[in-house]
Design an enzyme around this catalytic site. Structure first.
Site, PDB file in Angstrom:
ATOM      1  N   GLY A 171     -10.070  -3.641   3.274  1.00  0.00           N
ATOM      2  CA  GLY A 171      -9.071  -3.467   4.328  1.00  0.00           C
ATOM      3  C   GLY A 171      -9.245  -2.150   5.060  1.00  0.00           C
ATOM      4  N   ASP A 172      -8.202  -1.773   5.764  1.00  0.00           N
ATOM      5  CA  ASP A 172      -8.259  -0.544   6.560  1.00  0.00           C
ATOM      6  C   ASP A 172      -8.057   0.717   5.737  1.00  0.00           C
ATOM      7  OD1 ASP A 172      -5.585  -1.548   6.142  1.00  0.00           O
ATOM      8  OD2 ASP A 172      -4.892   0.086   7.422  1.00  0.00           O
ATOM      9  N   GLY A 203      -4.565  -5.210   7.367  1.00  0.00           N
ATOM     10  CA  GLY A 203      -5.692  -4.307   7.556  1.00  0.00           C
ATOM     11  C   GLY A 203      -6.704  -4.747   8.585  1.00  0.00           C
ATOM     12  N   THR A 258       0.801  -1.202   0.000  1.00  0.00           N
ATOM     13  CA  THR A 258       0.000   0.000   0.000  1.00  0.00           C
ATOM     14  C   THR A 258       0.848   1.272   0.000  1.00  0.00           C
ATOM     15  OG1 THR A 258      -1.643  -1.222   1.162  1.00  0.00           O
ATOM     16  CG2 THR A 258      -1.604   1.118   1.618  1.00  0.00           C
ATOM     17  N   THR A 297      -0.274   1.260   6.889  1.00  0.00           N
ATOM     18  CA  THR A 297      -0.063   0.112   6.014  1.00  0.00           C
ATOM     19  C   THR A 297       0.171  -1.110   6.892  1.00  0.00           C
ATOM     20  OG1 THR A 297       1.465  -0.960   4.495  1.00  0.00           O
ATOM     21  CG2 THR A 297       2.366   0.818   5.813  1.00  0.00           C
ATOM     22  N   GLY A 298      -0.335  -2.245   6.447  1.00  0.00           N
ATOM     23  CA  GLY A 298      -0.136  -3.444   7.246  1.00  0.00           C
ATOM     24  C   GLY A 298      -1.334  -4.367   7.117  1.00  0.00           C
ATOM     25  N   ARG A 304     -13.630  -8.421   0.118  1.00  0.00           N
ATOM     26  CA  ARG A 304     -12.902  -7.986   1.319  1.00  0.00           C
ATOM     27  C   ARG A 304     -12.446  -6.510   1.205  1.00  0.00           C
ATOM     28  NH1 ARG A 304      -7.589  -5.795   2.403  1.00  0.00           N
ATOM     29  NH2 ARG A 304      -6.966  -6.413   4.491  1.00  0.00           N
TER      30      ARG A 304
HETATM   31  N1  ASP Z   1      -3.436  -2.287   4.730  1.00  0.00           N
HETATM   32  C1  ASP Z   1      -3.666  -2.842   3.436  1.00  0.00           C
HETATM   33  C2  ASP Z   1      -4.889  -3.709   3.472  1.00  0.00           C
HETATM   34  O1  ASP Z   1      -5.100  -4.394   4.459  1.00  0.00           O
HETATM   35  C3  ASP Z   1      -2.527  -3.654   2.903  1.00  0.00           C
HETATM   36  C4  ASP Z   1      -1.153  -3.024   2.980  1.00  0.00           C
HETATM   37  O2  ASP Z   1      -0.927  -2.091   3.735  1.00  0.00           O
HETATM   38  O3  ASP Z   1      -0.258  -3.467   2.255  1.00  0.00           O
HETATM   39  O4  ASP Z   1      -5.614  -3.741   2.496  1.00  0.00           O
END
Ligand code: ASP
Length: 310
Positions: free
Chosen positions: A207-208, A231, A177, A228-229, A205
């Site tokens: 994400g955050d 989610g 992300t 980022t992470g 789905r």
């Molecule tokens: N946070 C993002 C998600 O969960 C993924 C990412 O940060 O790489 O969609």
């Protein structure tokens, strides 16, 4: 007459977090990632240095990373389980907490600009899927076909994930992300986040990243945050808003608030990171993954980093 000191500007970006170790990147890959981060910083910094708005700067930086196939946003987004690209993005303006977000966009070349158009030109905050695609066309935003977003490397990652039946999706999030947060010379903050989500995501789905308060938040009374992470954990911890709340209500520094909330995500079992700027110009990042693609720019210069020890 005394000189009023000109407030400073600041820009912080990320290009995803994850298991990013020196041995996981070739020298060529590392060069490309650093060059991508530099280019994104340059695009936003040019606007901020000329006295432009934080919101314009974060959009400009995110667009550069969306167009770079090495990052998981726009072109180079990861694939869903069905082999499509469904993109999420959000923007937020700290001046009035106006926000725009999109999930499951499939045909807008720069999803972050769709999020901004939703904020500016629709009565809503959050649009999804076909409706979001339709709004994008009605707004006259630049469209792109599936071949623009799809890359061979992401296809390979999907096949790899599918071969391992125990995994719903790739939790290592090695290629992530993108996000940007900025404070402009007037002391206004803004945040932008854009992503393809997780490799192999199913069932629509979300994400955050496009959830206001989870992956993205901006409030002139506190800070601008992009995450980022993994989610699912960032949603449960309401990460971006929680950081802003700690700063606003407890008077914590951006760094202390970011560290505390990432520790909380870790306690839940999640990994990832955040970038933060405050209206006063404090810039911070925090992550509990081995690395995070990241960079900071201000009147004094620019720095990009990848690994945890940089
Ligand atoms: N946070 C993002 C998600 O969960 C993924 C990412 O940060 O790489 O969609």
């Amino acid at each position: 007459m005394t000189d009023v000191p000109r407030p400073s500007w600041k820009l912080v970006i990320h290009g995803g977090s994850g298991v990013i170790l020196r041995e996981s990147l070739t020298a060529g890959q590392e060069r490309e990632m650093r060059a991508g981060l530099e280019a994104a910083l340059a695009a936003g910094a040019e606007i901020l240095a000329a006295g432009g708005d934080a919101l314009d700067a974060v959009e400009a930086s995110a667009r550069v990373l969306e167009d770079d196939p090495n990052f998981n946003a726009g072109r180079g987004s990861v694939f869903t389980y069905q082999g499509t690209n469904e993109m999420d993005a959000a923007v937020m303006d700290g001046r009035d907490r106006n926000a725009g977000a999109v999930t499951g966009a499939t045909a807008t070349k720069n999803p972050v600009s769709l999020a901004r158009a939703i904020m500016r030109n629709s009565p809503h905050v959050f649009l999804s899927r076909e409706g979001a695609d339709q709004f994008s066309r009605e707004e006259g935003l630049e469209q792109a076909g599936p071949e623009w977003f799809a890359t061979a490397e992401r296809r390979r990652q999907l096949e790899l994930m599918k071969a391992d039946e125990d995994h719903y999706f790739d939790e290592e999030l090695k290629y992530g992300t993108v996000g940007a947060v900025a404070v402009d010379v007037r002391g206004h903050v803004a945040a932008a986040t854009s992503t393809g989500g997780l490799t192999g995501k199913r069932w629509g789905r979300i994400g955050d990243s496009p959830l206001i308060g989870a992956g993205t938040y901006a409030d002139d009374r506190a800070a601008a945050v992009s995450a980022t992470g993994a989610g699912e954990y960032f949603i449960r911890a309401a990460v971006a808003h929680e950081i802003c709340a700690r700063i606003r209500l407890r008077g914590e520094s951006a760094k202390a608030a970011a560290d505390a909330v990432i520790a909380d995500v870790g306690d839940l079992g999640g990994t990832g990171g955040v970038i933060v700027v405050t209206p006063g110009g404090e810039a911070a990042w925090a992550f509990n993954s081995p690395g995070m693609y990241r960079g900071v720019a201000g009147p004094d210069g620019t720095k990009v980093a990848i690994y945890g020890d940089e």
